[in-house]
Write a protein that holds these residues in place. Structure first.
Motif, PDB file in Angstrom:
ATOM      1  N   TYR B  11      -7.974 -44.260 -26.047  1.00  0.00           N
ATOM      2  CA  TYR B  11      -7.436 -43.924 -24.486  1.00  0.00           C
ATOM      3  C   TYR B  11      -6.038 -43.823 -24.168  1.00  0.00           C
ATOM      4  N   TYR B  12      -5.186 -44.830 -24.646  1.00  0.00           N
ATOM      5  CA  TYR B  12      -3.906 -44.807 -24.272  1.00  0.00           C
ATOM      6  C   TYR B  12      -3.132 -43.727 -24.850  1.00  0.00           C
ATOM      7  N   GLU B  13      -3.435 -43.542 -26.292  1.00  0.00           N
ATOM      8  CA  GLU B  13      -2.759 -42.436 -26.994  1.00  0.00           C
ATOM      9  C   GLU B  13      -3.150 -41.358 -26.516  1.00  0.00           C
ATOM     10  N   GLU B  14      -4.478 -40.751 -26.034  1.00  0.00           N
ATOM     11  CA  GLU B  14      -4.843 -39.753 -25.489  1.00  0.00           C
ATOM     12  C   GLU B  14      -4.088 -39.410 -24.183  1.00  0.00           C
ATOM     13  N   VAL B  15      -3.987 -40.354 -23.451  1.00  0.00           N
ATOM     14  CA  VAL B  15      -3.163 -40.201 -22.100  1.00  0.00           C
ATOM     15  C   VAL B  15      -1.861 -39.596 -22.550  1.00  0.00           C
ATOM     16  N   LEU B  16      -1.095 -40.204 -23.541  1.00  0.00           N
ATOM     17  CA  LEU B  16       0.202 -39.911 -23.852  1.00  0.00           C
ATOM     18  C   LEU B  16       0.132 -38.451 -24.339  1.00  0.00           C
ATOM     19  N   GLU B  17      -0.852 -38.225 -25.017  1.00  0.00           N
ATOM     20  CA  GLU B  17      -0.727 -36.806 -25.813  1.00  0.00           C
ATOM     21  C   GLU B  17      -1.205 -35.686 -24.933  1.00  0.00           C
ATOM     22  N   MET B  18      -1.857 -35.976 -23.759  1.00  0.00           N
ATOM     23  CA  MET B  18      -2.427 -35.039 -23.056  1.00  0.00           C
ATOM     24  C   MET B  18      -1.474 -33.926 -22.349  1.00  0.00           C
ATOM     25  N   PRO B  19      -0.143 -34.088 -21.932  1.00  0.00           N
ATOM     26  CA  PRO B  19       0.489 -33.139 -21.486  1.00  0.00           C
ATOM     27  C   PRO B  19       1.225 -32.431 -22.694  1.00  0.00           C
ATOM     28  N   HIS B  20       1.338 -33.114 -23.729  1.00  0.00           N
ATOM     29  CA  HIS B  20       1.754 -32.556 -25.338  1.00  0.00           C
ATOM     30  C   HIS B  20       0.939 -31.562 -25.628  1.00  0.00           C
ATOM     31  N   ARG B  21      -0.355 -31.778 -25.572  1.00  0.00           N
ATOM     32  CA  ARG B  21      -1.304 -30.955 -26.183  1.00  0.00           C
ATOM     33  C   ARG B  21      -1.454 -29.714 -25.338  1.00  0.00           C
ATOM     34  N   THR B  22      -1.266 -29.661 -24.036  1.00  0.00           N
ATOM     35  CA  THR B  22      -1.173 -28.439 -23.126  1.00  0.00           C
ATOM     36  C   THR B  22       0.134 -27.529 -23.579  1.00  0.00           C
TER      37      THR B  22
END
Lengths: 568, 85
Positions: B11-22
């Motif tokens: 989850y933590y990794e996903e949180v960090l990657e979210m804006p990046h993925r966008t």
């Protein structure tokens, strides 16, 4: 008073607020529907509109809204004693910020995931939208100026912080490169980068030649610097120029090259910092020696407390994040309660630890009185006190880098807003990247360098803080007003949003009025023409938008707007 | 316990990657939009000598085209050449 007890009371109220009050709002006021098709599903495009797990979305929302401002505001506001700041952070978070953040998210979800500015146009007309944009623009300008000043000041006061902050730049570029070109995962490299930064922070604190102390290079505080300025003023000017050049580059580069990996590192810092601070609080079990209320205050807490705490209690900036990104990624409408309301609670938790870190710093009431001897001193030393208090709780927290991220993100934001105003008024040159960024950077430089403080050039940057607080609170008030209009049109009782809105608007306009006409005006004692002009502009905008919005709320405006639409 | 920690890290990794993925997705989409423009510029009046051949790709891009005009703020296809909805 025991600090752990204060923290437990605060956290307890947050839990109750989330458990009962937000549930009531979700069911009875915003009437969230688990079967409603959210914009994330309706307009799913894999870019902006992506249904996202609510815990992940909360994490993202929280890291976007939590910056240095919720730390700085309360650290200044403890000037009136810890109790007023504590009460406003707790009650403001539960009854105003939660409702606001949650509401902006809900209203945006029900309006195709549009931003609050666009919704303003829909509810109060095009003039409303443009006024709204200008208020956002001043807000972002204030953020830039305040943070540029804060970083330059920290670099001068704590020369050991320079190297760890700058070492982050090559590290971030390396991570960005590794992630994009080599397709590596970012988690591990960014943790390594964080470790490297902390390592440098420890080393530079010990090794004096690694500390970049411009003042001592010029021969100490009393020495003369460049252009007939003192050494401190010159150091300040040099740092501001370096920072703004850096910010110019950072905010025009593609995001992945610098900004994204830096966000990664700073998000770790936020998580690690919060864990360490609350952990430190439990282990050190400190006592609060600062007074509950400050009887010797030279400025009345009413209404200044509310604009000083600013983001610590409620922030209009959150509405921009809620309606800008989070609303487009909400999987189920009912998740809005967790993401929006609990996001505000997260910010409250940060503000709470900021208060505790500052007030446990002092060994006695006299010690407190010496540091917070006047409101101006409180403004100037607030963040420094937090850094020292936090250092005792935790042995240091990466505030300067978090502040730097806020700075270049907000310059980027300012560029977007300038571009939007440019296209609204059909001035195409304003929509160009470099033109807009130049305007953003130059206006920031002017604002941060012009005000003269008690210690000469550059020491007056904190004077802008009240302006930042006001524009931020105004924005929140206007968003609450929009939510009230929205609720009214659906025939729902809107007292829950209207009451905090009236309170917020009243306090902010009151504070603004007192400051603009009795403190900054040319006939007042501490007259400052720049602040007077800026303050007066925001004041007039605010009154204007309130009148327009009240017309919309009372329904008089509806017919006019409908007629206008028919004409089109 | 271990599973929960793993889940938390994910989850933590996903949180960090979210804006990046966008950002990555946006960059790719911008490239796609440009590609689409190069293929079908003829439809909006920009002469394109290879239009005759690119038209062969028409069935493959029809779904993307629908997303594109929605993204550009047009509820219905504006081009008579492509009728998708």
């Amino acid at each position: 008073m025991n600090a752990i007890l204060v923290a437990i009371i605060g956290l307890g109220v947050f839990v109750l607020g989330y458990r009962y009050y937000s549930k009531f709002i979700a069911e009875r006021i915003y009437r969230l529907d688990p079967n409603y098709m959210t914009p994330a599903h309706k307009y799913k495009d894999g870019v902006d509109f992506v249904p996202t797990n609510k815990f992940v979305l909360w994490g993202h929302h929280f890291t976007s809204v939590a910056g240095a401002a919720p730390i700085l505001g309360p650290a200044i506001a403890v000037y009136w004693g810890w109790l007023p700041a504590f009460l406003w952070v707790i009650l403001g978070t539960v009854f105003a910020a939660g409702v606001h953040d949650f509401g902006t998210l809900a209203i945006s979800v029900r309006n195709k995931g549009q931003s609050i500015g666009t919704i303003a146009e829909k509810f109060i007309g095009r003039r409303g939208k443009i006024l709204f944009l200008f208020i956002i623009l001043t807000l972002v300008l204030m953020i830039n100026a305040v943070f540029a000043w804060v970083i330059a000041n920290l670099f001068i006061t704590y020369p050991a912080s320079v190297l760890p902050v700058f070492i982050q730049i090559p590290l971030a570029i390396w991570i960005g490169y590794a992630a994009y070109k080599k397709n590596m995962k970012m988690l591990v490299p960014s943790l390594i980068a964080l470790a490297v930064m902390y390592f440098f922070a420890v080393i530079t604190a010990e090794v004096s030649w690694l500390q970049i102390d411009l003042v001592s290079y010029m021969g100490g505080e009393g020495a003369a610097g460049l252009f007939g300025l003192g050494a401190v003023s010159t150091a300040f000017m040099v740092w501001i120029i370096i920072l703004l050049i850096y910010v110019y580059i950072a905010s025009t580069l593609p995001v992945w090259k610098l900004l994204q990996p830096r966000d990664f590192i700073n998000s770790h810092q936020l998580t690690v910092g919060l864990l360490i601070l609350y952990g430190g609080l439990l282990l050190t079990n400190p006592t609060i020696n600062a007074p509950a209320t400050n009887a010797d205050a030279d400025t009345s807490w009413l209404p200044l407390l509310f604009i000083t705490v600013a983001c610590g209690a409620i922030s209009g900036f959150h509405g921009l994040v809620s309606s800008g990104t989070s609303s487009k990624q909400l999987d189920k409408e009912t998740d809005a309660r967790f993401v929006g309301y609990f996001g505000a609670v997260g910010e409250g938790i940060l503000a709470l630890i900021s208060i505790i870190a500052v007030v446990t710093l002092f060994s006695s009431v006299d010690d407190f009185a010496a540091t917070y001897s006047s409101f101006n001193d409180a403004n100037a030393s607030g963040l420094g006190n937090f850094v020292e208090g936090a250092a005792i709780l935790a042995g240091g927290l990466g505030i300067p880098t978090a502040v730097a991220t806020t700075l270049d993100t907000s310059v980027r934001l300012m560029r977007y807003i300038i571009a939007e105003i440019g296209s609204e008024y059909k001035v195409p040159s304003l929509t160009k990247k470099h033109v807009a960024t130049t305007i953003a950077v130059v206006s920031t430089a002017a604002l941060v360098l012009i005000p003269e403080g008690p210690n000469g050039f550059g020491s007056g940057g904190y004077l802008i803080w009240p302006l930042f607080g006001t524009s931020n609170q105004l924005l929140a008030g206007i968003s609450l007003l929009l939510i009230s209009i929205w609720l009214k049109r659906q025939g729902i009782n809107y007292a829950v949003t209207l009451i905090p809105m009236i309170f917020l608007m009243f306090m902010t306009l009151y504070a603004m009025f007192v400051q603009v006409f009795f403190e900054w005006a040319w006939y007042a004692d501490g007259s400052n023409l720049l602040l007077f002009v800026l303050g007066a502009i925001i004041f007039v905008f605010a009154i204007w938008i309130v009148i327009t919005a009240i017309q919309a709320l009372t329904g008089k405006f509806d017919d006019e707007l409908a007629k206008h639409r028919n004409d089109e | 316990m271990l599973d929960n920690i793993k889940k938390l890290i994910r989850y933590y990794e996903e949180v960090l990657e979210m804006p990046h993925r966008t950002e990555v997705a946006r960059e790719l989409r911008d490239q796609d939009d440009l590609f689409l423009l190069l293929l079908y510029s003829e439809m909006i009046g920009i002469p394109n000598p290879v239009y005759y051949y690119t038209l062969e790709l028409y069935p493959h891009i029809i779904e993307d085209f629908h997303d594109w005009h929605l993204r550009m703020g047009m509820d219905k296809s504006q081009l008579t050449g492509i009728r998708c909805c």
